[in-house]
Design an enzyme around this catalytic site. Structure first.
Site, mmCIF file in Angstrom:
data_model
loop_
_atom_site.group_PDB
_atom_site.id
_atom_site.type_symbol
_atom_site.label_atom_id
_atom_site.label_comp_id
_atom_site.label_asym_id
_atom_site.label_seq_id
_atom_site.Cartn_x
_atom_site.Cartn_y
_atom_site.Cartn_z
ATOM 1 N N HIS A 75 0.997 -1.194 -0.135
ATOM 2 C CA HIS A 75 -0.046 -0.027 -0.150
ATOM 3 C C HIS A 75 0.746 1.333 -0.049
ATOM 4 O O HIS A 75 2.005 1.194 0.559
ATOM 5 C CB HIS A 75 -0.836 -0.020 1.315
ATOM 6 C CG HIS A 75 -2.112 -0.967 1.253
ATOM 7 N ND1 HIS A 75 -2.817 -1.110 2.378
ATOM 8 C CD2 HIS A 75 -2.296 -1.995 0.506
ATOM 9 C CE1 HIS A 75 -3.573 -2.117 1.925
ATOM 10 N NE2 HIS A 75 -3.425 -2.567 0.957
ATOM 11 N N TYR A 207 -8.770 4.653 8.812
ATOM 12 C CA TYR A 207 -8.674 5.005 10.518
ATOM 13 C C TYR A 207 -9.659 5.958 10.462
ATOM 14 O O TYR A 207 -9.682 7.216 9.983
ATOM 15 C CB TYR A 207 -7.272 5.752 10.682
ATOM 16 C CG TYR A 207 -6.038 4.705 10.817
ATOM 17 C CD1 TYR A 207 -5.296 4.535 9.845
ATOM 18 C CD2 TYR A 207 -5.851 4.123 12.202
ATOM 19 C CE1 TYR A 207 -4.236 3.483 9.907
ATOM 20 C CE2 TYR A 207 -4.685 3.242 12.228
ATOM 21 C CZ TYR A 207 -3.984 3.053 11.176
ATOM 22 O OH TYR A 207 -2.902 2.131 11.374
ATOM 23 N N PRO A 299 -1.677 -0.016 19.514
ATOM 24 C CA PRO A 299 -1.618 -0.654 18.027
ATOM 25 C C PRO A 299 -2.079 0.724 16.937
ATOM 26 O O PRO A 299 -1.911 0.289 15.826
ATOM 27 C CB PRO A 299 -2.600 -1.844 17.996
ATOM 28 C CG PRO A 299 -3.661 -1.426 19.141
ATOM 29 C CD PRO A 299 -2.986 -0.829 20.345
ATOM 30 N N LYS A 303 2.705 -0.372 15.132
ATOM 31 C CA LYS A 303 4.346 -0.190 15.078
ATOM 32 C C LYS A 303 4.973 -1.288 15.968
ATOM 33 O O LYS A 303 6.216 -1.622 16.082
ATOM 34 C CB LYS A 303 4.709 0.880 15.842
ATOM 35 C CG LYS A 303 4.450 2.104 15.128
ATOM 36 C CD LYS A 303 5.531 2.331 13.997
ATOM 37 C CE LYS A 303 5.316 3.498 12.997
ATOM 38 N NZ LYS A 303 5.527 3.016 11.723
ATOM 39 N N TYR A 391 4.871 6.679 9.624
ATOM 40 C CA TYR A 391 3.910 5.248 9.192
ATOM 41 C C TYR A 391 4.948 4.550 8.695
ATOM 42 O O TYR A 391 4.584 3.152 8.833
ATOM 43 C CB TYR A 391 2.610 5.816 8.834
ATOM 44 C CG TYR A 391 1.468 4.851 8.767
ATOM 45 C CD1 TYR A 391 0.645 4.847 9.792
ATOM 46 C CD2 TYR A 391 1.610 3.654 8.029
ATOM 47 C CE1 TYR A 391 -0.200 3.787 9.921
ATOM 48 C CE2 TYR A 391 0.607 2.685 8.143
ATOM 49 C CZ TYR A 391 -0.301 2.444 9.224
ATOM 50 O OH TYR A 391 -1.240 1.700 9.332
HETATM 51 P P1 FAD Z 1 5.964 -11.729 21.021
HETATM 52 O O1 FAD Z 1 5.234 -11.730 19.648
HETATM 53 O O2 FAD Z 1 4.983 -11.360 22.281
HETATM 54 O O3 FAD Z 1 6.663 -12.932 21.315
HETATM 55 C C1 FAD Z 1 7.130 -13.297 22.552
HETATM 56 C C2 FAD Z 1 7.241 -14.822 22.574
HETATM 57 O O4 FAD Z 1 7.861 -15.445 23.948
HETATM 58 C C3 FAD Z 1 5.870 -15.455 22.302
HETATM 59 O O5 FAD Z 1 5.875 -16.682 21.459
HETATM 60 C C4 FAD Z 1 5.703 -16.220 23.712
HETATM 61 O O6 FAD Z 1 4.830 -17.341 23.659
HETATM 62 C C5 FAD Z 1 6.934 -16.448 24.299
HETATM 63 N N1 FAD Z 1 7.258 -16.483 25.764
HETATM 64 C C6 FAD Z 1 6.557 -15.791 26.563
HETATM 65 N N2 FAD Z 1 6.996 -16.185 27.746
HETATM 66 C C7 FAD Z 1 7.880 -17.277 27.624
HETATM 67 C C8 FAD Z 1 8.613 -17.755 28.655
HETATM 68 N N3 FAD Z 1 8.611 -17.885 29.822
HETATM 69 N N4 FAD Z 1 9.347 -18.888 27.911
HETATM 70 C C9 FAD Z 1 9.570 -19.123 26.899
HETATM 71 N N5 FAD Z 1 8.891 -18.388 25.759
HETATM 72 C C10 FAD Z 1 8.046 -17.319 26.266
HETATM 73 N N6 FAD Z 1 2.405 -4.392 15.451
HETATM 74 C C11 FAD Z 1 2.505 -4.111 14.420
HETATM 75 O O7 FAD Z 1 3.963 -3.704 14.070
HETATM 76 N N7 FAD Z 1 1.716 -3.730 13.409
HETATM 77 C C12 FAD Z 1 0.489 -4.175 13.811
HETATM 78 O O8 FAD Z 1 -0.321 -3.832 12.727
HETATM 79 C C13 FAD Z 1 -0.014 -4.578 15.068
HETATM 80 N N8 FAD Z 1 -1.041 -4.962 15.122
HETATM 81 C C14 FAD Z 1 -1.435 -5.529 16.459
HETATM 82 C C15 FAD Z 1 -2.730 -5.682 16.412
HETATM 83 C C16 FAD Z 1 -2.997 -6.633 17.915
HETATM 84 C C17 FAD Z 1 -4.717 -7.156 18.077
HETATM 85 C C18 FAD Z 1 -1.881 -6.826 18.767
HETATM 86 C C19 FAD Z 1 -2.330 -7.720 19.967
HETATM 87 C C20 FAD Z 1 -0.714 -6.441 18.628
HETATM 88 C C21 FAD Z 1 -0.496 -5.741 17.220
HETATM 89 N N9 FAD Z 1 0.754 -5.232 17.018
HETATM 90 C C22 FAD Z 1 1.277 -4.849 15.822
HETATM 91 C C23 FAD Z 1 2.013 -5.673 18.130
HETATM 92 C C24 FAD Z 1 2.674 -6.783 17.943
HETATM 93 O O9 FAD Z 1 1.972 -7.966 17.590
HETATM 94 C C25 FAD Z 1 3.847 -7.192 18.859
HETATM 95 O O10 FAD Z 1 4.490 -6.052 18.965
HETATM 96 C C26 FAD Z 1 4.763 -8.061 18.602
HETATM 97 O O11 FAD Z 1 4.298 -9.529 18.521
HETATM 98 C C27 FAD Z 1 6.191 -7.961 19.396
HETATM 99 O O12 FAD Z 1 6.918 -9.267 19.253
HETATM 100 P P2 FAD Z 1 7.830 -9.867 20.167
HETATM 101 O O13 FAD Z 1 8.704 -10.799 19.570
HETATM 102 O O14 FAD Z 1 8.558 -8.906 20.981
HETATM 103 O O15 FAD Z 1 6.875 -10.283 21.167
HETATM 104 C C1 PHB Z 2 -4.159 -4.738 11.493
HETATM 105 O O1 PHB Z 2 -4.342 -5.202 10.428
HETATM 106 O O2 PHB Z 2 -4.252 -5.856 12.409
HETATM 107 C C2 PHB Z 2 -3.708 -3.334 11.894
HETATM 108 C C3 PHB Z 2 -3.535 -2.401 10.992
HETATM 109 C C4 PHB Z 2 -3.457 -1.211 11.553
HETATM 110 C C5 PHB Z 2 -2.995 -1.013 12.971
HETATM 111 C C6 PHB Z 2 -3.436 -1.943 13.462
HETATM 112 C C7 PHB Z 2 -3.596 -3.231 13.164
HETATM 113 O O3 PHB Z 2 -2.743 0.257 13.488
#
Ligand code: FAD
Ligand code: PHB
Length: 400
Positions: A75, A207, A299, A303, A391
């Protein structure tokens, strides 16, 4: 007790842990990843969907971007909708031709875990009782990660530990109290999100600011829509049958130009609380925290995943310098380098959230002010350019 040894012990097989393990492998550095969930669970968990240009470029350049290039939806803009009208922010024009790519987080996870396992990488899924030891600055032993797998105790010793275990992980709480400073804001609302088998009703994201609360139209593919509405954090999902969610989406996304929202069967739904959270520093002794383990953004700026990837890019580079030359300079600078980006992304995510949501206690003045801000952002080239460059993703600061 089974003993294992590696260079970097990584806790968590989310985006941060897997990207780190992948980048280290490309630098000839060995790592082992420990994950408490099953492979299927992490590869199906519905989360983020928007990848910054820098995240996409990194995946393509490091050989894990084949499917992303084929299936990702590129996009070159987003829409802001308010007062029943839609305003387009054109990234192609405002952000030097950069764009964003819609590609689900769990697809990123699948591509990375496949690449790691195909290259002989070790990921231990479904481990229990994980603990981290000997990472403190003056510890005389090597850092270690203890866990159980199929009931058997393991000890993984390493040169360093990467805490990539998300917001609810064990690495951050294992750091002695008093070391970390916490910065936090909890928002008085949440997002109710659905996945629906419906072709997206817009080519690019929408949005929407509305007097009933924020709404977002996103997507996963040409046949799957991802939609969100602002709700109370205490809301019970059982009070939200599909028909009520669609009704609310129709109201909040309504326009005067004949635009229609297409409905379809809802295949997944959930409520996500919203917070801004940062700890400083992101390192203690030989343990480095990355991604959601160190910071959370609401969210609204899309980011979280991208910031997790940015952290581990800095970390992989610092480990690489250490193993190549013995220099610890980049490792020492890790936290400072990451935090400069973290705080700019915090600011942007907070700003998008504040501009687009209804805050309890706000009055008519505050709502007029929000509308004026939206009018300004969509009407001024300088303001829309600022949104666009944040963005699509700010440039990396390597801290060297
Ligand atoms: P996580 O993905 O949380 O990974 C951590 C891992 O560690 C997990 O697999 C977990 O199971 C594991 N773990 C936890 N505790 C332990 C333990 N004790 N021992 C071993 N393993 C463990 N971000 C964006 O950039 N764009 C978006 O559009 C966006 N939309 C989102 C929408 C929603 C609904 C949500 C909930 C989040 C969104 N995010 C978005 C945020 C994004 O999903 C997170 O920031 C991202 O997953 C962070 O990655 P991470 O690897 O740091 O953590
Ligand atoms: C998504 O597609 O899940 C999404 C898109 C934009 C956002 C957050 C989540 O700001």
């Amino acid at each position: 007790m089974k003993n294992m040894r590696t260079q970097i012990g990584i806790v968590g097989a989310g985006p941060a842990g897997l990207v780190l393990s992948h980048l280290l492998h490309l630098e000839g550095i060995e790592s082992v990843v420990i994950e408490n969930r099953s492979r299927q669970y992490v590869e199906e968990r519905v989360r983020a969907g928007v990848l910054e240009q820098g995240t996409v470029d990194m995946m393509v350049e490091t050989g894990v971007g084949e499917r992303l290039k084929r299936e990702g939806l590129v996009h070159y803009g987003v829409n802001l909708r308010f007062s029943r009208r839609t305003h387009h922010i054109n990234f192609a024009e405002l952000a030097g031709g950069q764009g964003i790519t819609i590609y689900a987080q769990h697809e990123v996870i699948k591509d990375l875990s496949n690449a790691r396992l195909a290259a002989g990488g070790q990921i231990f899924y479904e481990v229990e009782d994980v603990s981290v030891d000997n990472f403190e600055p003056h510890s005389s032993s090597k850092p270690s990660i203890r866990f159980r797998k199929d009931g058997e105790p393991y000890e993984l010793t390493s040169d360093f530990i990467a805490g990539c275990d998300g917001f609810h992980g064990i690495c951050r709480p294992s750091i002695p109290s008093g070391v970390l400073e916490v910065f936090e804001r909890v928002y008085p609302f949440a997002w109710l999100g659905i996945l629906a088998e419906a072709p997206p009703s817009s080519e690019e994201l929408i949005y929407a600011y509305h007097e009933r609360g924020f709404a977002l139209l996103s997507m996963r593919s040409p046949t799957i829509s991802r939609l969100y509405i602002q709700c109370s954090p205490e809301e019970d999902i059982l009070n939200w049958p599909d028909a009520r969610i669609w009704e609310e989406l129709h109201r909040r996304l309504a326009t005067d130009d004949g635009w229609k929202l297409t409905e379809g069967p809802v295949t997944q739904k959930g409520i996500t609380p919203m917070r801004s959270f940062v700890i400083e520093p992101m390192q203690y002794g030989k343990m480095f925290l990355a991604g959601d383990a160190a910071h959370i953004v609401p969210p609204t700026g899309a980011k979280g995943l991208n910031l997790a990837v940015a952290d581990v890019r800095v970390l992989a580079r610092a480990f690489s310098e250490f193993y190549k030359s013995g220099r610890t300079h980049l490792l020492e600078e890790y936290s400072r380098t990451c935090l400069r980006r973290v705080w700019k992304v915090q600011r942007f995510s907070w700003w998008m959230t504040s501009m687009l949501h209804l805050f309890e206690g706000d009055n008519a003045f505050d709502q007029r002010r929000q509308l004026a801000e939206l009018d300004y952002v969509t009407g001024s080239r300088a303001a829309s350019q600022s949104l666009a460059e944040n963005y699509v993703g700010l440039p990396m600061d390597w801290g060297s």
